[in-house]
Design a protein around this motif. Sequence first.
Motif, PDB file in Angstrom:
ATOM      1  N   SER A 137      -9.842 -12.411 -13.847  1.00 30.99           N
ATOM      2  CA  SER A 137     -10.148 -11.447 -14.908  1.00 30.99           C
ATOM      3  C   SER A 137      -9.545 -10.089 -14.565  1.00 30.99           C
ATOM      4  O   SER A 137      -9.106  -9.851 -13.428  1.00 30.99           O
ATOM      5  CB  SER A 137     -11.657 -11.308 -15.075  1.00 30.99           C
ATOM      6  N   GLN A 138      -9.548  -9.205 -15.543  1.00 36.54           N
ATOM      7  CA  GLN A 138      -9.001  -7.861 -15.319  1.00 36.54           C
ATOM      8  C   GLN A 138      -9.759  -7.142 -14.200  1.00 36.54           C
ATOM      9  O   GLN A 138      -9.159  -6.455 -13.375  1.00 36.54           O
ATOM     10  CB  GLN A 138      -9.065  -7.054 -16.613  1.00 36.54           C
ATOM     11  N   ARG A 139     -11.062  -7.317 -14.173  1.00 39.32           N
ATOM     12  CA  ARG A 139     -11.881  -6.683 -13.139  1.00 39.32           C
ATOM     13  C   ARG A 139     -11.521  -7.213 -11.754  1.00 39.32           C
ATOM     14  O   ARG A 139     -11.393  -6.437 -10.798  1.00 39.32           O
ATOM     15  CB  ARG A 139     -13.359  -6.932 -13.435  1.00 39.32           C
ATOM     16  N   THR A 140     -11.346  -8.537 -11.633  1.00 40.62           N
ATOM     17  CA  THR A 140     -10.971  -9.134 -10.348  1.00 40.62           C
ATOM     18  C   THR A 140      -9.626  -8.603  -9.872  1.00 40.62           C
ATOM     19  O   THR A 140      -9.465  -8.262  -8.691  1.00 40.62           O
ATOM     20  CB  THR A 140     -10.902 -10.672 -10.475  1.00 40.62           C
ATOM     21  N   CYS A 141      -8.677  -8.518 -10.781  1.00 40.50           N
ATOM     22  CA  CYS A 141      -7.345  -8.018 -10.422  1.00 40.50           C
ATOM     23  C   CYS A 141      -7.401  -6.573  -9.940  1.00 40.50           C
ATOM     24  O   CYS A 141      -6.740  -6.209  -8.959  1.00 40.50           O
ATOM     25  CB  CYS A 141      -6.397  -8.130 -11.618  1.00 40.50           C
ATOM     26  N   LEU A 142      -8.203  -5.751 -10.624  1.00 40.97           N
ATOM     27  CA  LEU A 142      -8.349  -4.347 -10.217  1.00 40.97           C
ATOM     28  C   LEU A 142      -8.960  -4.232  -8.828  1.00 40.97           C
ATOM     29  O   LEU A 142      -8.525  -3.413  -8.007  1.00 40.97           O
ATOM     30  CB  LEU A 142      -9.207  -3.591 -11.236  1.00 40.97           C
ATOM     31  N   VAL A 143      -9.952  -5.067  -8.550  1.00 42.92           N
ATOM     32  CA  VAL A 143     -10.591  -5.060  -7.225  1.00 42.92           C
ATOM     33  C   VAL A 143      -9.602  -5.495  -6.147  1.00 42.92           C
ATOM     34  O   VAL A 143      -9.553  -4.903  -5.056  1.00 42.92           O
ATOM     35  CB  VAL A 143     -11.833  -5.985  -7.221  1.00 42.92           C
ATOM     36  N   LEU A 144      -8.787  -6.505  -6.455  1.00 45.42           N
ATOM     37  CA  LEU A 144      -7.835  -7.046  -5.476  1.00 45.42           C
ATOM     38  C   LEU A 144      -6.707  -6.075  -5.136  1.00 45.42           C
ATOM     39  O   LEU A 144      -6.038  -6.252  -4.115  1.00 45.42           O
ATOM     40  CB  LEU A 144      -7.248  -8.368  -5.987  1.00 45.42           C
ATOM     41  N   VAL A 145      -6.477  -5.063  -5.970  1.00 47.76           N
ATOM     42  CA  VAL A 145      -5.496  -4.037  -5.597  1.00 47.76           C
ATOM     43  C   VAL A 145      -6.177  -2.750  -5.114  1.00 47.76           C
ATOM     44  O   VAL A 145      -5.616  -2.023  -4.291  1.00 47.76           O
ATOM     45  CB  VAL A 145      -4.517  -3.710  -6.745  1.00 47.76           C
ATOM     46  N   ALA A 146      -7.392  -2.480  -5.607  1.00 48.03           N
ATOM     47  CA  ALA A 146      -8.093  -1.258  -5.199  1.00 48.03           C
ATOM     48  C   ALA A 146      -8.488  -1.315  -3.730  1.00 48.03           C
ATOM     49  O   ALA A 146      -8.338  -0.325  -2.993  1.00 48.03           O
ATOM     50  CB  ALA A 146      -9.329  -1.040  -6.075  1.00 48.03           C
ATOM     51  N   ILE A 147      -8.993  -2.474  -3.288  1.00 52.99           N
ATOM     52  CA  ILE A 147      -9.421  -2.610  -1.894  1.00 52.99           C
ATOM     53  C   ILE A 147      -8.262  -2.385  -0.916  1.00 52.99           C
ATOM     54  O   ILE A 147      -8.415  -1.629   0.056  1.00 52.99           O
ATOM     55  CB  ILE A 147     -10.099  -3.982  -1.658  1.00 52.99           C
ATOM     56  N   PRO A 148      -7.074  -3.000  -1.118  1.00 54.52           N
ATOM     57  CA  PRO A 148      -5.950  -2.708  -0.208  1.00 54.52           C
ATOM     58  C   PRO A 148      -5.556  -1.239  -0.181  1.00 54.52           C
ATOM     59  O   PRO A 148      -5.276  -0.692   0.884  1.00 54.52           O
ATOM     60  CB  PRO A 148      -4.812  -3.569  -0.786  1.00 54.52           C
ATOM     61  N   TYR A 149      -5.555  -0.571  -1.351  1.00 51.88           N
ATOM     62  CA  TYR A 149      -5.183   0.847  -1.379  1.00 51.88           C
ATOM     63  C   TYR A 149      -6.190   1.701  -0.601  1.00 51.88           C
ATOM     64  O   TYR A 149      -5.798   2.587   0.168  1.00 51.88           O
ATOM     65  CB  TYR A 149      -5.087   1.352  -2.818  1.00 51.88           C
ATOM     66  N   LEU A 150      -7.480   1.437  -0.802  1.00 51.63           N
ATOM     67  CA  LEU A 150      -8.513   2.208  -0.105  1.00 51.63           C
ATOM     68  C   LEU A 150      -8.479   1.942   1.397  1.00 51.63           C
ATOM     69  O   LEU A 150      -8.547   2.875   2.217  1.00 51.63           O
ATOM     70  CB  LEU A 150      -9.893   1.877  -0.675  1.00 51.63           C
ATOM     71  N   TYR A 151      -8.385   0.668   1.759  1.00 46.12           N
ATOM     72  CA  TYR A 151      -8.347   0.293   3.180  1.00 46.12           C
ATOM     73  C   TYR A 151      -7.116   0.873   3.868  1.00 46.12           C
ATOM     74  O   TYR A 151      -7.211   1.445   4.966  1.00 46.12           O
ATOM     75  CB  TYR A 151      -8.363  -1.226   3.307  1.00 46.12           C
ATOM     76  N   SER A 152      -5.946   0.742   3.238  1.00 54.48           N
ATOM     77  CA  SER A 152      -4.709   1.221   3.861  1.00 54.48           C
ATOM     78  C   SER A 152      -4.705   2.744   4.001  1.00 54.48           C
ATOM     79  O   SER A 152      -4.191   3.276   4.996  1.00 54.48           O
ATOM     80  CB  SER A 152      -3.493   0.777   3.037  1.00 54.48           C
ATOM     81  N   THR A 153      -5.289   3.441   3.045  1.00 58.47           N
ATOM     82  CA  THR A 153      -5.392   4.904   3.139  1.00 58.47           C
ATOM     83  C   THR A 153      -6.273   5.304   4.322  1.00 58.47           C
ATOM     84  O   THR A 153      -5.919   6.203   5.106  1.00 58.47           O
ATOM     85  CB  THR A 153      -5.968   5.494   1.834  1.00 58.47           C
ATOM     86  N   PHE A 154      -7.405   4.621   4.464  1.00 53.67           N
ATOM     87  CA  PHE A 154      -8.322   4.902   5.582  1.00 53.67           C
ATOM     88  C   PHE A 154      -7.637   4.644   6.926  1.00 53.67           C
ATOM     89  O   PHE A 154      -7.695   5.485   7.835  1.00 53.67           O
ATOM     90  CB  PHE A 154      -9.571   4.028   5.458  1.00 53.67           C
ATOM     91  N   VAL A 155      -6.984   3.496   7.068  1.00 55.73           N
ATOM     92  CA  VAL A 155      -6.331   3.136   8.337  1.00 55.73           C
ATOM     93  C   VAL A 155      -5.206   4.110   8.661  1.00 55.73           C
ATOM     94  O   VAL A 155      -5.071   4.570   9.809  1.00 55.73           O
ATOM     95  CB  VAL A 155      -5.793   1.685   8.264  1.00 55.73           C
ATOM     96  N   SER A 156      -4.399   4.449   7.667  1.00 56.54           N
ATOM     97  CA  SER A 156      -3.268   5.359   7.896  1.00 56.54           C
ATOM     98  C   SER A 156      -3.739   6.735   8.338  1.00 56.54           C
ATOM     99  O   SER A 156      -3.180   7.322   9.268  1.00 56.54           O
ATOM    100  CB  SER A 156      -2.429   5.485   6.618  1.00 56.54           C
ATOM    101  N   LEU A 157      -4.760   7.244   7.667  1.00 55.68           N
ATOM    102  CA  LEU A 157      -5.304   8.559   8.052  1.00 55.68           C
ATOM    103  C   LEU A 157      -5.928   8.512   9.440  1.00 55.68           C
ATOM    104  O   LEU A 157      -5.746   9.436  10.249  1.00 55.68           O
ATOM    105  CB  LEU A 157      -6.344   9.014   7.025  1.00 55.68           C
ATOM    106  N   LEU A 158      -6.658   7.426   9.739  1.00 55.18           N
ATOM    107  CA  LEU A 158      -7.302   7.282  11.046  1.00 55.18           C
ATOM    108  C   LEU A 158      -6.274   7.315  12.171  1.00 55.18           C
ATOM    109  O   LEU A 158      -6.414   8.088  13.144  1.00 55.18           O
ATOM    110  CB  LEU A 158      -8.084   5.972  11.091  1.00 55.18           C
ATOM    111  N   VAL A 159      -5.226   6.499  12.061  1.00 54.27           N
ATOM    112  CA  VAL A 159      -4.208   6.414  13.114  1.00 54.27           C
ATOM    113  C   VAL A 159      -3.444   7.728  13.237  1.00 54.27           C
ATOM    114  O   VAL A 159      -3.197   8.222  14.350  1.00 54.27           O
ATOM    115  CB  VAL A 159      -3.244   5.238  12.828  1.00 54.27           C
ATOM    116  N   THR A 160      -3.070   8.316  12.105  1.00 53.64           N
ATOM    117  CA  THR A 160      -2.300   9.563  12.130  1.00 53.64           C
ATOM    118  C   THR A 160      -3.096  10.701  12.755  1.00 53.64           C
ATOM    119  O   THR A 160      -2.578  11.452  13.590  1.00 53.64           O
ATOM    120  CB  THR A 160      -1.870   9.947  10.701  1.00 53.64           C
TER     121      THR A 160
END
Length: 317
Positions: A137-160
């Motif tokens: 569904s549209q909601r599932t698709c949004l979740v499947l891209v939102a989680i990677p963006y949020l996670y990757s932002t957190f990891v990138s900021l943490l390491v930097t």
Amino acid sequence: MDKHNLTGLNEFILLGITDRPELQAPLFGLFLIIYMISVVGNLGIIILTKMESKLQTPMYFFLRHLAITDLGYSTAVGPKMLANFVVDENTISCSFCATQLVFVNMFIISEFFILSAMSYDRYVAICNPLCYTVIMSQRTCLVLVAIPYLYSTFVSLLVTIKIFNLSFCGHSVIRHFYCDILPLVSLLCSDTQEIKLVILILSVFDLISSLLIVLVSYLVIIASILRLNSAEGRHKAFSTCGCHLTVVVVFYGSLIFMYLQPKSSQSFDTDKVASIFYTLVIPMLNPLIYSLRNKNVKYALHRALEQLCNTFSRHSL
């Protein structure tokens, strides 16, 4: 070597791709062409999948975000790398270096899990087609891209933040053409055990978890396809996965080659070649793979070009 705090370090020197003057102009031309093809190709995919009615499905929704991540990390690296070919000294400010590190890692980590989401989408489409529209569904698709963006932002900021809160040695020369994690860590004079452990754990988790999702999805897909009685059905099912599988092999293959090669064979030159491939060449190849091998994308591109030609014709009359 003398230690300097971060407050005393205003800029880094990038060694670039090569120090041979006769290669500067040809390489500048080559990488300018590669980057321009990448920008045009990925922007084209983003626009087509947004505007074309036939491309309003989960598969092309994920393809659009794949194009966004490709465009993101190639643009984080490309313009600065090209500028360094035409300046006398390849310097980069400390703040710009940190910013570049955040964006490159954020988009690359996002691509890991968007490729995983695309493989899950193909699994549902082939193995559970009757429930496809309900599951994806549209909601599932949004979740499947939102989680990677949020996670990757957190990891990138943490390491930097962790890297730039440590002390750098007197030499501020980065043996690379952009601010990457490993060349920066090699310049640290502080105890690097903790940051190296953090980088190792996160890198292994990102690579293994995303690759595992892809492998499991395709093992189930292949098993389901082989159970089909119709040769035409098997061919059609394989063709729906062909583009994505090609992109996965190229992307993961280059990263595995770069990070998992034996220590004895590692060199900065080898890392540069691998980095060029996954930061510049892959973002150029991905839209080409999908536009050349995907019938729906080719049809949408043909329609868009026809409309563009008709528009120009009307204005010229």
